[in-house]
Structures are given as structure tokens and as C-alpha cells.
Scaffold this motif. Structure first.
Motif, PDB file in Angstrom:
ATOM      1  N   ALA A 285       0.785  -1.196  -0.043  1.00 16.48           N
ATOM      2  CA  ALA A 285      -0.020   0.062   0.033  1.00 16.48           C
ATOM      3  C   ALA A 285       0.913   1.127  -0.096  1.00 16.48           C
ATOM      4  CB  ALA A 285      -1.143  -0.032   1.232  1.00 16.48           C
ATOM      5  N   ARG A 286       2.171   1.159   0.379  1.00 13.84           N
ATOM      6  CA  ARG A 286       2.865   2.323   0.417  1.00 13.84           C
ATOM      7  C   ARG A 286       4.258   2.276  -0.508  1.00 13.84           C
ATOM      8  NH1 ARG A 286       3.441   6.087   4.569  1.00 13.84           N
ATOM      9  NH2 ARG A 286       5.568   7.173   4.356  1.00 13.84           N
ATOM     10  N   TRP A 287       4.643   1.001  -0.853  1.00 15.58           N
ATOM     11  CA  TRP A 287       5.903   0.988  -1.779  1.00 15.58           C
ATOM     12  C   TRP A 287       5.361  -0.154  -2.739  1.00 15.58           C
ATOM     13  CZ3 TRP A 287       6.885   0.575   3.767  1.00 15.58           C
ATOM     14  CH2 TRP A 287       7.456   1.619   4.165  1.00 15.58           C
TER      15      TRP A 287
END
Length: 432
Positions: A206-208
Motif C-alpha cells: 500500500a505504500r511501496w
């Protein structure tokens, strides 16, 4: 052609071009999404391949899964082979034991020069990297899954879809209307890989962009691992690495001359080259501790499926099952014609050397108290002393074959012949 089809096919054909198979192509076909997509891509391209399904017997659905795989392979016009294995839960846990059994089955079914294709993808690589990171792996372990490697003598493994994501495979499968199996154990969070897949990787993703990032990290680490392997090969040659009757050995004095890091690096790659499995750090420390054992000691450390031993300033790696561990009735003997191979308990083979005469021989192991006279000597000595003098490894002394003709001892293994024997001893070798 849909974009997903084009992308996956490009990865597949590129991998096959870089690593062309010399023999038959196989697909490890579990019936899951990954292997279903891989098999369909190959069949759609008209690439000759055979499907190989391993029945682990771990799920109540295992029979139904095998039937599904057989039917899908038939519909694609692909030859299908299934084999059943027994999974020993003590072999590193259920997951590791199933993997070990599966790879043994692959090696048994495949012929030399064959290649097996597996459907592992980039998400699998992310999970493998994180698993090994959390287990404290070093450079080699963190390099994760290789796209291509030898996994058994003359048998190769190729993962052509390692650069693709699971989402790409699922999109392709839905476009093509494929049917695949969802293993119910994949939702069981007691398995570390399942926990990472459902709880950890989604949060990271979800972030990377974890799939391409960790793929790049794995590639960099594989390059570093390759350099370490080159160093290990050079150090192995410097330490006089050589083949022995059973296993291999290196010179301890030369090993002592290396830094601690290079000692561990040499041992790590040496062990893996023989056993196919890397040792734990604690095991490496134990093995290196053998260098300081008393001169007359014969210490041993069990690691992977090998045993590390020390003898006469050399460090040996031998198979775990040693000949003296084999249950042989006292006084047992075997008839030998002197012209063909004679298989002995424990994996040893006695073969005629050049000029060895065919005759009726009796072969047995030591019972204790024997004496022998090597041809070049004027007097006999105890066999125990002679075996020490001829530097036969202690773990082989109870199974050295004594060869008799007409009641006379004519040869002791491949060490020496007696005055009553032929000019030279026979061959005595082992299959690890």
C-alpha cells in the motif's frame, strides 16, 4: 492479443531463450493459479511440454486435485504424469518437508538434461525474501529464488514468470476462463508464508511497489552471492579440496590460514554444493571448532544431510549414513567372481582392477584380531595397525572388505595385496 497475454508470453519466451532446455521440458503442475497459467501459456504457444503433478497426501482434497490436473492437462493436449510422495513432518517442518519430497520426485521422474518449469512469480519472491530476512539469512539466503539453477545432477529448474506479479497471472487466467485450485491451507495463518501474504505484504504494497523493489534487491544480492561463491571456489582449491572414498575433504592447515569470514564462506558453499542445503551459523561454528580438537580426536558434527569429521589434519564432509552404521550380522560374507561388481552393505562397491583375475572369492568385514602381510613386507602385522598406517579413515575401518581366495587373505580393500594375492588390489568405492 490482450496486454496481459503479451506481457506474460514475453517473460516466458525470453526465459526459454536465455536458458534453452537440452532435454524434455516439464511443468510442476499443482493445479494452482501459477502453474495453471504457465501450462496454458506453453500449450497455447505449441511448446512441447509434460505436466508433472506431485500428490503429497496432506489434504483431504488431494485425490480431487490430482483428478482436476489430469483433466486440465488432457483438455490442453499435454501429457500428464502424477507421482505420490510421503512427507516426513520432521524434515524441517511440514512446508519444508513437502518441498523436499516434491523436489526428490521431480529428480526421479526427470531424465538427465531435462528442465522443469515452475510458476513462481514476483509476489512469491517478496514472501521468500521477507521469510529469509526474518530468519536472519545472509547474502546467499536473501538472494532468494533464482530464475534458473541446477537442483539435481543434470536436471535444471526454471522460473520464467518470476518477474511477473500475481495480479498479472490472475488477470490472464480470468481473460482465458481458466479453472484453478485454491488450496485451503493457504488461509491458515499458522504458516509463516501465509501470514506474510495476507497480513504483511498488503500493508507494505500500500505504500511501496514491493514486487519490483525486492526483485531488484534479490538480483543485487544474487550478484554478491555469485562473487562470494567465486571466492569460495578459489579458497577451496587453495585448501586442496579433493574427492575421497566417501565424500570430500580439505586441508585444515590451509583453512586456518583464511580469515574467519572466508572460512565460513568456504564451508557454507562447500556444504551446499554437496548437500543442496545450507548450514546454520551455529553449525558452522561447531565445524570450525573441530580445528582445535585434540590431535587424536575424531570429532563429528551433523549438518543438513552430511557429517563433518576431522582426521589427520583434514576436514571431511561425508554422507550421514555411514557404512559402519549398517546392520550386518557378525560373520557375514559374500561370494564374488572377481569379474563383475560386488555391491556391499552401506553403499560400497568392489570392482576388479586391471589384471585382477576372475576366481571364486569370499569377501567379509573385520571381525577383530586379524593379521595381514602386505606384499612388500617380510612379516605380518595386526590389521588394526596396518589400517592406521595406511591412513584409512576411522569411520571406514569396520567395513573395509577383506578378500579371501581358497581360505587365504589376498587383498584388503584397495589398500594392499598380500604375497598370495594378485599384483594390485581391486577398486573399492562408494556411492554417496
Amino acid at each position: 492479443m490482450p496486454a496481459e497475454t503479451n506481457n506474460l508470453l514475453e517473460f516466458l519466451l525470453s526465459a526459454l531463450s536465455r536458458h534453452p532446455a537440452q532435454g524434455q521440458l516439464w511443468v510442476g503442475y499443482s493445479g494452482g493459479l501459477d502453474s495453471t497459467v504457465l501450462l496454458h501459456l506453453l500449450a497455447a504457444e505449441g511448446i512441447p511440454v509434460q505436466a508433472l503433478h506431485v500428490h503429497h497426501g496432506l489434504s483431504r482434497h488431494a485425490d480431487a486435485w490430482q483428478a482436476h490436473c489430469a483433466e486440465q492437462a488432457r483438455a490442453l493436449g499435454v501429457p500428464f504424469t502424477a507421482c505420490a510422495v510421503e512427507v516426513a513432518a520432521g524434515d524441517g517442518g511440514v512446508e519444508q518437508a513437502a518441498r523436499n519430497a516434491r523436489y526428490r520426485a521431480f529428480a526421479e521422474v526427470m531424465a538427465p538434461s531435462d528442465t522443469i518449469l515452475l510458476g513462481h512469480h514476483g509476489d512469491d519472491q517478496v514472501e521468500t525474501f521477507l521469510l529469509r530476512l526474518l530468519r536472519g539469512a545472509g547474502v546467499d539466503g536473501l538472494s532468494s529464488m533464482r530464475a534458473f539453477r541446477q537442483f539435481a545432477p543434470e536436471r535444471a529448474l526454471l522460473r520464467p514468470l518470476l518477474g511477473c506479479s500475481r495480479a498479472q497471472l490472475e488477470s490472464y487466467a480470468l481473460q482465458q476462463g481458466l479453472q484453478w485450485i485454491e488450496d485451503d491451507s493457504n488461509s491458515d495463518l499458522k504458516f509463516d508464508r501465509n501470514y506474510l501474504r495476507s497480513q504483511v505484504v498488503p500493508a507494505l504494497a500500500a505504500r511501496w511497489p514491493v514486487v519490483p523493489l525486492l526483485a531488484r534487491a534479490a538480483e543485487n544480492l544474487q550478484e554478491s552471492a555469485g562473487l562470494l561463491e567465486e571466492v569460495a571456489g578459489e579458497d577451496g582449491a587453495r585448501c586442496d579440496r579433493r574427492i575421497e572414498r566417501v565424500g570430500q575433504s580439505i586441508d585444515l592447515e590451509s583453512l586456518r590460514g583464511l580469515t574467519r569470514a572466508r572460512q565460513k564462506n568456504l564451508l557454507r558453499f562447500w556444504i551446499r554444493s554437496i548437500s543442496g542445503r545450507g548450514p546454520e551459523s551455529a553449525q558452522l561454528d561447531q565445524v570450525l571448532g573441530q580445528m582445535d580438537a585434540a590431535e587424536d580426536a575424531v570429532p563429528q558434527v551433523e549438518l543438513a544431510n552430511l557429517v563433518a569429521r576431522r582426521f589427520r589434519n583434514r576436514l571431511y564432509l561425508t554422507p550421514q549414513l555411514q557404512p559402519q552404521d549398517v546392520d550386518v550380522e557378525p560373520g557375514s560374507s559374500w561370494q564374488w567372481d572377481g569379474a563383475s561388481d560386488l555391491k556391499l552393505p552401506g553403499g560400497a562397491v568392489l570392482s576388479p582392477s586391471a589384471g585382477w583375475p576372475a576366481a571364486d572369492y569370499r569377501v567379509c568385514f573385520r571381525a577383530g584380531g586379524e593379521r595381514a602381510q602386505p606384499r612388500a613386507r617380510r612379516h605380518s602385522q595386526t590389521l588394526k595397525k596396518l589400517l592406521q598406517e595406511y591412513a584409512l579413515e576411522p569411520w571406514l575401518r569396520d567395513c573395509v572388505p577383506l578378500i579371501y581366495r581358497d581360505g587365504q587373505l589376498v587383498a584388503v580393500g584397495d589398500l594392499f595385496v598380500t604375497p598370495e594375492g594378485p599384483i594390485q588390489p581391486p577398486y573399492w568405492r562408494f556411492f554417496d
